[in-house]
Design a protein around this motif. Sequence first.
Motif, PDB file in Angstrom:
ATOM      1  N   ARG A  37      34.967  75.948  50.001  1.00  0.00           N
ATOM      2  CA  ARG A  37      34.335  74.834  50.429  1.00  0.00           C
ATOM      3  C   ARG A  37      32.834  75.049  49.805  1.00  0.00           C
ATOM      4  O   ARG A  37      32.087  74.303  49.462  1.00  0.00           O
ATOM      5  CB  ARG A  37      34.518  74.196  51.400  1.00  0.00           C
ATOM      6  CG  ARG A  37      35.646  73.752  52.157  1.00  0.00           C
ATOM      7  CD  ARG A  37      35.642  72.982  53.243  1.00  0.00           C
ATOM      8  NE  ARG A  37      35.740  74.096  54.359  1.00  0.00           N
ATOM      9  CZ  ARG A  37      36.521  74.842  54.840  1.00  0.00           C
ATOM     10  NH1 ARG A  37      37.859  74.813  54.661  1.00  0.00           N
ATOM     11  NH2 ARG A  37      36.384  75.785  55.829  1.00  0.00           N
ATOM     12  N   GLU A  38      32.467  76.285  50.369  1.00  0.00           N
ATOM     13  CA  GLU A  38      31.040  76.617  50.132  1.00  0.00           C
ATOM     14  C   GLU A  38      30.945  78.229  50.375  1.00  0.00           C
ATOM     15  O   GLU A  38      31.840  78.969  50.575  1.00  0.00           O
ATOM     16  CB  GLU A  38      30.254  75.979  51.288  1.00  0.00           C
ATOM     17  CG  GLU A  38      30.654  76.251  52.622  1.00  0.00           C
ATOM     18  CD  GLU A  38      29.917  75.720  53.730  1.00  0.00           C
ATOM     19  OE1 GLU A  38      30.581  75.773  54.937  1.00  0.00           O
ATOM     20  OE2 GLU A  38      28.964  75.158  53.594  1.00  0.00           O
ATOM     21  N   TYR A  39      29.749  78.638  49.863  1.00  0.00           N
ATOM     22  CA  TYR A  39      29.353  80.082  50.078  1.00  0.00           C
ATOM     23  C   TYR A  39      28.560  79.996  51.314  1.00  0.00           C
ATOM     24  O   TYR A  39      27.977  78.949  51.622  1.00  0.00           O
ATOM     25  CB  TYR A  39      28.267  80.549  48.884  1.00  0.00           C
ATOM     26  CG  TYR A  39      28.740  80.751  47.510  1.00  0.00           C
ATOM     27  CD1 TYR A  39      28.927  79.999  46.822  1.00  0.00           C
ATOM     28  CD2 TYR A  39      29.428  82.071  47.453  1.00  0.00           C
ATOM     29  CE1 TYR A  39      29.391  80.022  45.441  1.00  0.00           C
ATOM     30  CE2 TYR A  39      29.986  82.242  46.048  1.00  0.00           C
ATOM     31  CZ  TYR A  39      30.095  81.389  45.227  1.00  0.00           C
ATOM     32  OH  TYR A  39      30.524  81.638  44.123  1.00  0.00           O
ATOM     33  N   ASN A  41      26.431  80.363  54.390  1.00  0.00           N
ATOM     34  CA  ASN A  41      24.940  80.315  54.462  1.00  0.00           C
ATOM     35  C   ASN A  41      24.256  80.315  53.118  1.00  0.00           C
ATOM     36  O   ASN A  41      23.129  81.042  52.973  1.00  0.00           O
ATOM     37  CB  ASN A  41      24.529  81.449  55.389  1.00  0.00           C
ATOM     38  CG  ASN A  41      25.035  81.548  56.711  1.00  0.00           C
ATOM     39  OD1 ASN A  41      25.456  80.440  57.357  1.00  0.00           O
ATOM     40  ND2 ASN A  41      25.301  82.500  57.458  1.00  0.00           N
ATOM     41  N   ASN A  42      24.601  79.841  52.245  1.00  0.00           N
ATOM     42  CA  ASN A  42      23.993  79.758  50.714  1.00  0.00           C
ATOM     43  C   ASN A  42      24.102  78.373  50.203  1.00  0.00           C
ATOM     44  O   ASN A  42      25.213  78.126  49.082  1.00  0.00           O
ATOM     45  CB  ASN A  42      24.564  80.901  49.915  1.00  0.00           C
ATOM     46  CG  ASN A  42      23.518  81.214  48.790  1.00  0.00           C
ATOM     47  OD1 ASN A  42      22.934  80.436  48.412  1.00  0.00           O
ATOM     48  ND2 ASN A  42      23.784  82.462  48.347  1.00  0.00           N
ATOM     49  N   PRO A  43      23.437  77.350  50.889  1.00  0.00           N
ATOM     50  CA  PRO A  43      23.818  75.995  50.139  1.00  0.00           C
ATOM     51  C   PRO A  43      23.348  75.825  48.645  1.00  0.00           C
ATOM     52  O   PRO A  43      23.940  74.793  48.065  1.00  0.00           O
ATOM     53  CB  PRO A  43      23.015  75.125  51.072  1.00  0.00           C
ATOM     54  CG  PRO A  43      21.956  76.090  51.821  1.00  0.00           C
ATOM     55  CD  PRO A  43      22.651  77.191  51.786  1.00  0.00           C
ATOM     56  N   GLU A  44      22.407  76.492  48.311  1.00  0.00           N
ATOM     57  CA  GLU A  44      21.970  76.546  46.975  1.00  0.00           C
ATOM     58  C   GLU A  44      22.904  77.026  46.117  1.00  0.00           C
ATOM     59  O   GLU A  44      23.065  76.181  44.985  1.00  0.00           O
ATOM     60  CB  GLU A  44      20.355  77.196  46.635  1.00  0.00           C
ATOM     61  CG  GLU A  44      19.157  76.538  47.915  1.00  0.00           C
ATOM     62  CD  GLU A  44      17.899  77.555  47.403  1.00  0.00           C
ATOM     63  OE1 GLU A  44      17.166  77.149  48.052  1.00  0.00           O
ATOM     64  OE2 GLU A  44      18.072  78.559  46.511  1.00  0.00           O
ATOM     65  N   THR A  46      25.921  77.064  46.553  1.00  0.00           N
ATOM     66  CA  THR A  46      27.108  76.252  46.789  1.00  0.00           C
ATOM     67  C   THR A  46      26.887  75.034  45.796  1.00  0.00           C
ATOM     68  O   THR A  46      27.668  74.324  45.296  1.00  0.00           O
ATOM     69  CB  THR A  46      27.311  75.794  48.128  1.00  0.00           C
ATOM     70  OG1 THR A  46      27.692  76.808  48.848  1.00  0.00           O
ATOM     71  CG2 THR A  46      28.496  74.684  48.275  1.00  0.00           C
ATOM     72  N   ALA A  47      25.759  74.447  45.964  1.00  0.00           N
ATOM     73  CA  ALA A  47      25.447  73.180  45.039  1.00  0.00           C
ATOM     74  C   ALA A  47      25.560  73.429  43.771  1.00  0.00           C
ATOM     75  O   ALA A  47      25.842  72.501  42.824  1.00  0.00           O
ATOM     76  CB  ALA A  47      23.908  72.686  45.560  1.00  0.00           C
TER      77      ALA A  47
END
Length: 619
Positions: A37-39, A41-44, A46-47
């Motif tokens: 779903r995501e990295y 604590n790294n939303p940038e 992930t996006a």
Amino acid sequence: IGRPNTNVRLYVLDGSDRIVPVGCCGELCISSPQVFREYLNNPEKTAKTVTRSPFSDEPGFDRLYRTGDVVRMLPDGNIDYIGRRDGMVKVRGFRIELGEVEGAVRGYQGIKDATVKAFDDPAGGKSITAYVVSDSPVDFKGLADFIRSSKPPYMVPAHFIQLDSIPMTVNGKVDKRKLPEPSAEPRRAGREPSGPVEAKLCEIFAGVLGLDKVYADDDFFEIGGTSISASKLVLSCMNAGFPIVYKNVFDNPSPEALARFMDALGKTAAEDRRAAIDESPLAANVEESLDSIGSHSPRRILLTGATGYLGAHVLQELLRRNAKHVCCLVRSGKGQTSEERLKTVFMYYFGGMASEDSLKDVTVIDGDITDQDLLEKLKGCEFDTIINSAAVVKHFAADDSIEKVNVGGVKNLIGVAKSTGSMLVQISTESVAGESVNGSIPADRKLKENELDFGQNLDNKYARSKFMAEEEIIKAIPGGLKAKIIRVGNLMSRDSDGEFQINFNTNAFMKQMKSYVKLGFFPVTDMDTEVEFSPIDMVAKAVVILAGTPGQFTVFHVNNCHKVHMANVLKVMRDNGMPVEVVSKKEFDRRFMEAMKDDANEECVSGLIRYLGNAGETR
């Protein structure tokens, strides 16, 4: 790369997310229920890498992972890997960061500026070219030796070019397009083959590596061979009638060495005898001493290998038991800090049963057990127990990488333990029991806790390295080292919920089982072979408990005392939709030889040939 599994959809896309035609290059994108779903604590990040799929709204296939791999779809449906969109490339089967190579080049005396670039290699794959700027002519051989002293062989550039200056773009970045391509330098002329065996082997080497010519003294791994292509070499040798097995290529990497090895097969040779080991430090590890055994949980621990399968579970067990202080030695890399690496692995295994706050009191030190300045790095970190679960677990290597970590690293930790007065707990393996070749050791002979060497065969490089590490520890105990050795069994999924290791495809047992499933047949003679499965969480619990036993107890065996036959394993596989036909040994050998002739079977065949013995051997 091959074809996708049935529950994975692969797309090769251009910059506008359009599927490119067959044969054209694009980015490999993956859609599957397994896509994360995501990295953490790294939303940038992930996006950039995990987006909604433009091709499906179906649950499980509505996310798209952008791998950054540049590939092309071949007409037969296979995916061909070309390279990376960023500075990471695959060379000789290893993924490396070009920046790391560039840094090594810049460290050489007299280099004012440098850059590196990966090119397609005529033999297949990629090769690295280094471009250097210096006020005087650069000794390229000396530069190559300098890099080789600190980096593995596959990171040494294949070509060096000296320039007056590195071309730059108007934005101040290296203009890679203006870097001159390396010329096709003729390889050194080696020794011509003598005799039909050497000539045939040279021909096979050339065919596997895509070279026009191979000399009798050419080293397979120095002219482009990898652990992957070594399997193909073995298949080609077997099909040519040569009695070569996987480990022989690593021990005899040139045509002349293989020819010499085959000539010596079956001949009586002087047995290599190991020097006798003083095993008196193991004397208390007997049944009569059981009444005096007890345990306390270690309170201040230095843990190595915490991002590994067992190490992560040992860390969880220590935290569960409220250890006062845990210090983890973790090497940064792959674009992550040491703290990020530890957190990523820990949350993968324990995200459903622990929070990130679990690690708030864990001290993370950037480094590994081979660092010569390790004691200096550990200053300020309080510990009285060292649990070493760091190891190179591959069984074959063309260089000294296995011994460097598994033996050299342990020697390093012995020094740290003696300097700090700490107890060193070494995670070893029951594989140090080695093998019996042609009945050299009775079939019912068992390795006991009060011994190490009883004449076992140690051809397997991993088992030999762990044996040597134990030997170093046992020798150091009379000199003041406090130590314990814990020999673990066949590490398998958690007892609590069945969770298995992240990189399960690297597990030797799983590779063999996967091979049998893909081939579809199994020899009846191996149906009564006993196998052992040690649940990883139970092993981790045992490690922590045994680390706190009295000092005179120095060796423990940690495994599942309940063995199962391969017949039971095959039944469970069949009940779960993986039928494998049981055939006679003669029929198995016939089908296996037929399977080796088909390149499409290379992956499943290689999972078994890596552990075959030479003709005439029983192990």
